[in-house]
Design a protein around this motif. Structure first.
Motif, mmCIF file in Angstrom:
data_model
loop_
_atom_site.group_PDB
_atom_site.id
_atom_site.type_symbol
_atom_site.label_atom_id
_atom_site.label_comp_id
_atom_site.label_asym_id
_atom_site.label_seq_id
_atom_site.Cartn_x
_atom_site.Cartn_y
_atom_site.Cartn_z
ATOM 1 N N LYS A 175 30.715 30.010 40.488
ATOM 2 C CA LYS A 175 29.583 29.979 39.561
ATOM 3 C C LYS A 175 30.018 29.326 38.265
ATOM 4 O O LYS A 175 31.168 29.485 37.848
ATOM 5 C CB LYS A 175 29.132 31.417 39.242
ATOM 6 N N ASN A 176 29.082 28.690 37.593
ATOM 7 C CA ASN A 176 29.404 28.115 36.288
ATOM 8 C C ASN A 176 29.374 29.233 35.251
ATOM 9 O O ASN A 176 28.459 29.326 34.425
ATOM 10 C CB ASN A 176 28.440 26.988 35.911
ATOM 11 N N ALA A 177 30.396 30.076 35.323
ATOM 12 C CA ALA A 177 30.477 31.272 34.473
ATOM 13 C C ALA A 177 30.781 30.911 33.020
ATOM 14 O O ALA A 177 30.362 31.592 32.089
ATOM 15 C CB ALA A 177 31.561 32.207 35.008
ATOM 16 N N GLY A 178 31.555 29.830 32.833
ATOM 17 C CA GLY A 178 32.001 29.519 31.465
ATOM 18 C C GLY A 178 33.079 30.506 31.041
ATOM 19 O O GLY A 178 33.447 31.422 31.794
ATOM 20 N N GLY A 179 33.553 30.324 29.818
ATOM 21 C CA GLY A 179 34.566 31.238 29.302
ATOM 22 C C GLY A 179 35.940 30.953 29.886
ATOM 23 O O GLY A 179 36.135 30.022 30.668
ATOM 24 N N GLU A 180 36.875 31.842 29.496
ATOM 25 C CA GLU A 180 38.274 31.636 29.897
ATOM 26 C C GLU A 180 38.651 32.453 31.136
ATOM 27 O O GLU A 180 39.521 32.082 31.897
ATOM 28 C CB GLU A 180 39.187 32.081 28.728
#
Ligand code: 3Y8
Ligand code: NAP
Length: 249
Positions: free
Chosen positions: A196-201
């Motif tokens: 998923k394009n969760a983003g974040g680190e």
């Protein structure tokens, strides 16, 4: 005297909880109860659903919450819609603490798909070694594509084995490291990652490992979220809280 409700379950929510605890701001962090041992927090924690938007509005009133921060994951679309509705019903301000979506960088081999269903459809064709970096909640959807050799990563051991004839299951919680994820991909000889394009680190390590190894990625775009005020940093939330409090809202 503000009383903050933090809808949690992300690295950013934990960082915000630490920041407000350090400031002595009264806050409670809420988990859905998806995992057996959620990370301890420096503020009081509640676990479990509220009973939809109405239940959340009633909880906000009963607990005399003055501000809501939706710091849930970008794919937690239902609770985010409920939070906007509930904050409106209860007449309290809401801000979402989000993280920017990931974008392909040089060397990335990404194919973006709109949603989970499209990702399952895209896995037709000959058997491959596929890492499903989606957690536990959606794995059963991939039983429609049994020909692949799957690498799965769950936070908790499942009650029963996933219904995928060829799979290897890793039990681990993030944040992950690029070196660790590279070892995992090499050991499984992964040929494709679905995520998923969760983003974040916290979930980005596998993308760095994929880039280094030249592994293609099937990237699931984020679901639509309701219009709301957003912040992309803890500092911006604290600033909002100061101003929202000054304005007496
Ligand atoms: C229960 C709370 C913190 C928050 C840490 C972030 C990072 C590590 C990376 C991969 C991807 C995935 C998954 C993931 C990551 C952080 C963050 C993040 C992805 C915990 C947590 C809860 C959950 C729920 C869980 C889901 C699952 C998703 C695993 C705690 C650890 C795949 C999302 O077994 C299940 O039912 C798991 C369900 C929702 C998605 C899914 O569909 O299966 N997160 N993850 C929260 C609650 O009950 O309210 O246990 O401490 C939190 C974190 N997981 O404070 O350090 O900020 O995102 N979580 C994804 O991104 O695709 C793993 O394996 O590479
Ligand atoms: P969702 O589909 O948006 O929400 C489903 C229902 O779960 C909500 O209607 C609500 O139940 C309850 N819920 C969700 N988050 C909650 C919270 N923080 N506190 C109390 N109740 C909550 O949510 P989801 O995608 O299952 O995510 C569940 C949790 O995992 C969230 O905390 C999210 O931040 C975290 N998480 C999710 C993902 C992901 O990939 N989806 C990734 C990492 C972390 P009621 O309707 O009964 O109130």
């Amino acid at each position: 005297m503000p009383h903050l409700l933090i809808l949690g379950g992300t690295t950013e929510a934990s960082a915000l909880a630490a920041a407000v605890a350090a400031r002595g701001v009264r806050a409670m962090l809420s988990y859905a109860g998806r995992t057996a041992h959620p990370r301890a927090q420096p503020v009081p924690v509640r676990v479990g659903g509220f009973g939809g938007a109405e239940g959340l509005a009633a909880w906000i009133r009963a607990e005399q919450v003055t501000h809501v921060v939706d710091a849930t994951h970008p794919f937690a679309a239902r609770v985010s819609a409920n939070a906007v509705a509930a904050a409106g019903q209860a007449g309290v301000p809401l801000v979402a603490l989000t993280r920017p979506a990931w974008h392909a960088a040089a060397g990335d081999r990404w194919t973006s798909v709109a949603d989970l269903e499209t990702a399952v459809a895209a896995l037709d064709g000959p058997p491959r070694r596929v890492m499903l970096a989606l957690g536990r909640m959606h794995v059963e959807r991939f039983a429609a594509r049994p020909q692949h050799d799957y690498l799965l990563r769950f936070v908790d051991p499942p009650e029963r084995p996933p219904a995928l004839p060829n799979h290897r299951l890793v039990i681990d919680r993030g944040p992950f490291t690029a070196a660790g994820d590279r070892r995992l991909l090499e050991a499984h000889r992964t040929e494709l990652i679905v995520c998923k394009n969760a983003g974040g680190e916290g979930a980005a390590a596998k993308l760095a490992a994929a880039r280094a190894l030249g592994v293609p990625v099937l990237m699931i775009d984020r679901p639509a979220l309701p219009p709301r005020r957003t912040c992309e940093s803890v500092a911006a939330v604290l600033d909002w809280l100061d101003h929202a409090t000054d304005r007496g809202v």
